[in-house]
Structure formats: C-alpha cells, structure tokens
Design a protein around this motif. Structure first.
Motif, short mmCIF file in Angstrom:
data_model
loop_
_atom_site.label_atom_id
_atom_site.label_comp_id
_atom_site.label_asym_id
_atom_site.label_seq_id
_atom_site.Cartn_x
_atom_site.Cartn_y
_atom_site.Cartn_z
N GLY A 20 0.82 -1.21 0.00
CA GLY A 20 0.00 0.00 0.00
C GLY A 20 0.85 1.25 0.00
O GLY A 20 0.55 2.24 -0.69
N GLY A 21 1.93 1.22 0.76
CA GLY A 21 2.86 2.36 0.76
C GLY A 21 3.51 2.55 -0.59
O GLY A 21 3.77 3.68 -1.02
N ALA A 22 3.76 1.44 -1.30
CA ALA A 22 4.35 1.54 -2.64
C ALA A 22 3.38 2.24 -3.59
O ALA A 22 3.79 3.07 -4.41
N TYR A 23 2.09 1.93 -3.48
CA TYR A 23 1.09 2.62 -4.31
C TYR A 23 1.08 4.11 -4.02
O TYR A 23 1.08 4.94 -4.95
N LEU A 24 1.10 4.46 -2.75
CA LEU A 24 1.12 5.88 -2.39
C LEU A 24 2.39 6.56 -2.89
O LEU A 24 2.35 7.71 -3.34
N ALA A 25 3.51 5.85 -2.83
CA ALA A 25 4.77 6.43 -3.30
C ALA A 25 4.74 6.65 -4.81
O ALA A 25 5.16 7.71 -5.30
N VAL A 26 4.23 5.67 -5.55
CA VAL A 26 4.12 5.83 -7.01
C VAL A 26 3.18 6.99 -7.34
O VAL A 26 3.46 7.80 -8.23
N GLY A 27 2.08 7.08 -6.60
CA GLY A 27 1.15 8.18 -6.82
C GLY A 27 1.79 9.53 -6.53
O GLY A 27 1.60 10.50 -7.28
N ALA A 28 2.57 9.61 -5.45
CA ALA A 28 3.24 10.87 -5.11
C ALA A 28 4.27 11.25 -6.17
O ALA A 28 4.39 12.43 -6.54
N ILE A 29 5.00 10.25 -6.66
CA ILE A 29 5.99 10.52 -7.73
C ILE A 29 5.27 11.03 -8.98
O ILE A 29 5.73 11.98 -9.64
N HIS A 30 4.15 10.39 -9.30
CA HIS A 30 3.42 10.81 -10.49
C HIS A 30 2.94 12.26 -10.35
O HIS A 30 3.10 13.07 -11.28
N LEU A 31 2.35 12.58 -9.23
CA LEU A 31 1.83 13.94 -9.04
C LEU A 31 2.97 14.96 -9.03
O LEU A 31 2.84 16.05 -9.60
N ALA A 32 4.10 14.60 -8.41
CA ALA A 32 5.23 15.53 -8.38
C ALA A 32 5.78 15.76 -9.78
O ALA A 32 6.19 16.88 -10.13
N SER A 33 5.76 14.70 -10.60
CA SER A 33 6.29 14.84 -11.96
C SER A 33 5.43 15.78 -12.79
O SER A 33 5.89 16.35 -13.79
N ARG A 34 4.16 15.93 -12.41
CA ARG A 34 3.28 16.85 -13.12
C ARG A 34 3.59 18.31 -12.80
O ARG A 34 3.13 19.21 -13.51
N LEU A 35 4.35 18.53 -11.75
CA LEU A 35 4.62 19.90 -11.31
C LEU A 35 5.94 20.44 -11.82
O LEU A 35 6.24 21.62 -11.61
N VAL A 36 6.75 19.60 -12.46
CA VAL A 36 8.09 20.04 -12.87
C VAL A 36 8.20 19.97 -14.39
O VAL A 36 7.56 19.12 -15.04
N ASP A 37 8.99 20.85 -14.96
CA ASP A 37 9.25 20.81 -16.40
C ASP A 37 10.07 19.56 -16.73
O ASP A 37 10.99 19.18 -15.99
N GLY A 38 9.75 18.94 -17.84
CA GLY A 38 10.47 17.76 -18.26
C GLY A 38 10.09 16.50 -17.51
O GLY A 38 10.82 15.50 -17.57
N GLY A 39 8.95 16.53 -16.80
CA GLY A 39 8.55 15.35 -16.03
C GLY A 39 7.61 14.43 -16.77
O GLY A 39 7.06 13.50 -16.16
N ALA A 40 7.42 14.64 -18.07
CA ALA A 40 6.44 13.85 -18.81
C ALA A 40 6.79 12.37 -18.83
O ALA A 40 5.91 11.51 -18.72
N ALA A 41 8.08 12.04 -18.98
CA ALA A 41 8.48 10.63 -19.05
C ALA A 41 8.20 9.92 -17.72
O ALA A 41 7.67 8.81 -17.69
N VAL A 42 8.55 10.60 -16.63
CA VAL A 42 8.30 10.01 -15.30
C VAL A 42 6.80 9.89 -15.07
O VAL A 42 6.31 8.89 -14.50
N ALA A 43 6.04 10.89 -15.50
CA ALA A 43 4.58 10.83 -15.34
C ALA A 43 3.99 9.65 -16.09
O ALA A 43 3.11 8.95 -15.57
#
Length: 273
Positions: A20-43
């Motif tokens: 469950g923590g892994a899901y939250l971590a992946v979700g947090a990484i995805h949302l953070a990648s939406r906030l930075v330039d050049g984060g499309a690949a990570v998103a």
C-alpha cells in the motif's frame, strides 16, 4: 481517513502495508512529476505502474483475510486490470485511438466495479430505496449536464462517451451503498472523469491545474474503492462478537467436591436454554 477503513488497514499484514505504501509512493511521484518541467516521461511510467501497485496491495489485503466472497474480489481485480489498460493504451497510440483506448479500458473497469457493487445496491434498495434514488438522481443529473455541455463537440466519439458516462454515473451511485469509503471513491472517480470530458470536448474549459486535479482525484478514488471493499470483506470475515462465549471445558481435578448434604430433590430444576 474514514475511521473503519483506518482500523482495518492497521490490522492488515506487514506485506500489505508495504505494498500500500508503494502505491502511495508511485502516486506521489506521479503527481510531483506533473509539477516540474520535463517530467512527462516520469509521469507516463508512473501512471502505468499505479494500478499494478494497487492491485498487488489489494490482493495482499485479501490474502490477509479468511476466504471471502470470490465474485467481489474477482470483479474488483478485473476492474483494476482494466483501469491499467486505460492508463497504458494512450501511452502507445495517439489521437482519437488513444482516447478510444482509454475510454474502452475504463468502460470495462466501470462495468466490473458496477457489477461488484450491484448486490450491495440491491440490498440497500430493498431496505431503504430513498438514499439509492437520491444518489442516482445526483449522479444522473451530473451526467446529464456533462452530456449537454460536451456532446455537441464530441463528434463520432459521442456514442462511446455517452455509454461510458452512463456506466460511470451508475457505478458512482452504486458505490454509495457499500460504505463511506467507496462512496467517496465513486464520487471522486466521477469528478476526475468529468474534468477529462470537459477538457476534451468543451472549448471554454480552462483550469491551470487540470492534470494534477484529474490524477489526484483518480489516485484517491481507486484507493478508496479498493480499501472500502477490503473493509467490507473484513467486517464479513470478523467473527460475531455478539455471540455468547462457548462454555469452558472443566477439569474434574479442579472441580470443587460435591456437598454430600445437598438433597437433589430440593435443588431447582435446570431451565432449558
């Protein structure tokens, strides 16, 4: 978090909590990648990983319980798998094909979730139909408003969009009959997809945080639907605490000696239970 869900999650195994923590971590990484330039690949990569992570956590949570309703578990698992297809297909195709692939995957997902919630809705309808009608009216009105707003611009995609919207509204209404977690999850799913529809088909729609809002509500919605079902299955798995305790077996060696002066004829008769 909703109290019964929190209590159930605390009682799950260590493996389930890690997943469950892994899901939250992946979700947090995805949302953070939406906030930075050049984060499309990570998103893109993190979005593909979301449902496998949640599916692993859900499967582990079910394994922590005694044998539970297989039909519900199978339908929820199929819904998560179809959601993964809806997340993944648009990463490999473009244009209308990408949109149709996304809609197709999530249409199957909504059908699976609706089928999983249908027995709860039927039971709720028999007991108190008014709340079920109210939920149906709310989400039906939302679907109607979106259809009026978006359909003129949908073109040949109008049919699939309307079909998907009907299933989405029905799923969200049915989710209110399981528990509060699924009710919130269903509502968030409806909001997330409504924003996608507006962004795709409404020329006047503009929201600077659109992608972040869509994905944050989606990530929360999927987690709450899964957690709500786990909570309900855990409640069904829990022994009935109201049942009287079984009489303890006595050890003859520790039993007090009978009083030889007691006259059985003067003792009160045993009352049958």
């Amino acid at each position: 978090m909703i109290a019964p869900v929190r209590q159930v999650l605390r009682g799950l195994g260590r493996r389930t909590k890690v997943l469950g923590g892994a899901y939250l971590a992946v979700g947090a990484i995805h949302l953070a990648s939406r906030l930075v330039d050049g984060g499309a690949a990570v998103a893109g990569i993190s979005q593909i990983l979301l449902m496998p992570a949640l599916g692993a956590a859900f499967g582990s949570a079910i394994a922590d319980l005694a044998p539970v309703r297989r039909r519900t578990v199978a339908l929820m698992t199929a819904g998560l798998a179809a959601s993964w297809a809806g997340d993944t297909i648009p990463r490999f195709v473009t244009g209308d094909a990408a949109f149709l692939g996304m809609v197709s995957g999530f249409l199957v997902a909504q059908a699976c979730y609706l089928a999983a919630f249908a027995p709860y809705a039927a039971k709720a309808w028999r007991r108190r139909p008014a709340p079920v009608l109210a939920a149906g009216a709310v989400f039906g009105a939302g679907f109607g408003a979106l259809t009026v707003w978006c359909l003129p611009e949908a073109g040949f995609l109008g049919g699939p969009v309307v079909g998907y919207g009907l299933l989405l509204a029905a799923m969200a209404a049915a989710s209110t009959t399981v528990n509060r977690a699924t009710a919130v999850g269903g509502a968030l799913f409806f909001v997330s997809d409504a924003m996608i529809a507006l962004n795709t088909f409404s020329p006047g729609y503009y929201f600077g945080g659109h992608h972040l809002a869509v994905m944050s509500t989606y990530i929360a919605a999927q987690a709450l639907l899964a957690a709500g079902i786990v909570t309900d299955l855990a409640a069904a798995d829990r022994p009935d605490r109201a049942r009287p305790a079984e009489p303890r077996a006595t050890d003859p060696a520790t039993e007090p000696a009978a009083d030889p002066s007691a006259d059985p004829a003067t003792e009160p008769a045993a009352v049958a239970d």
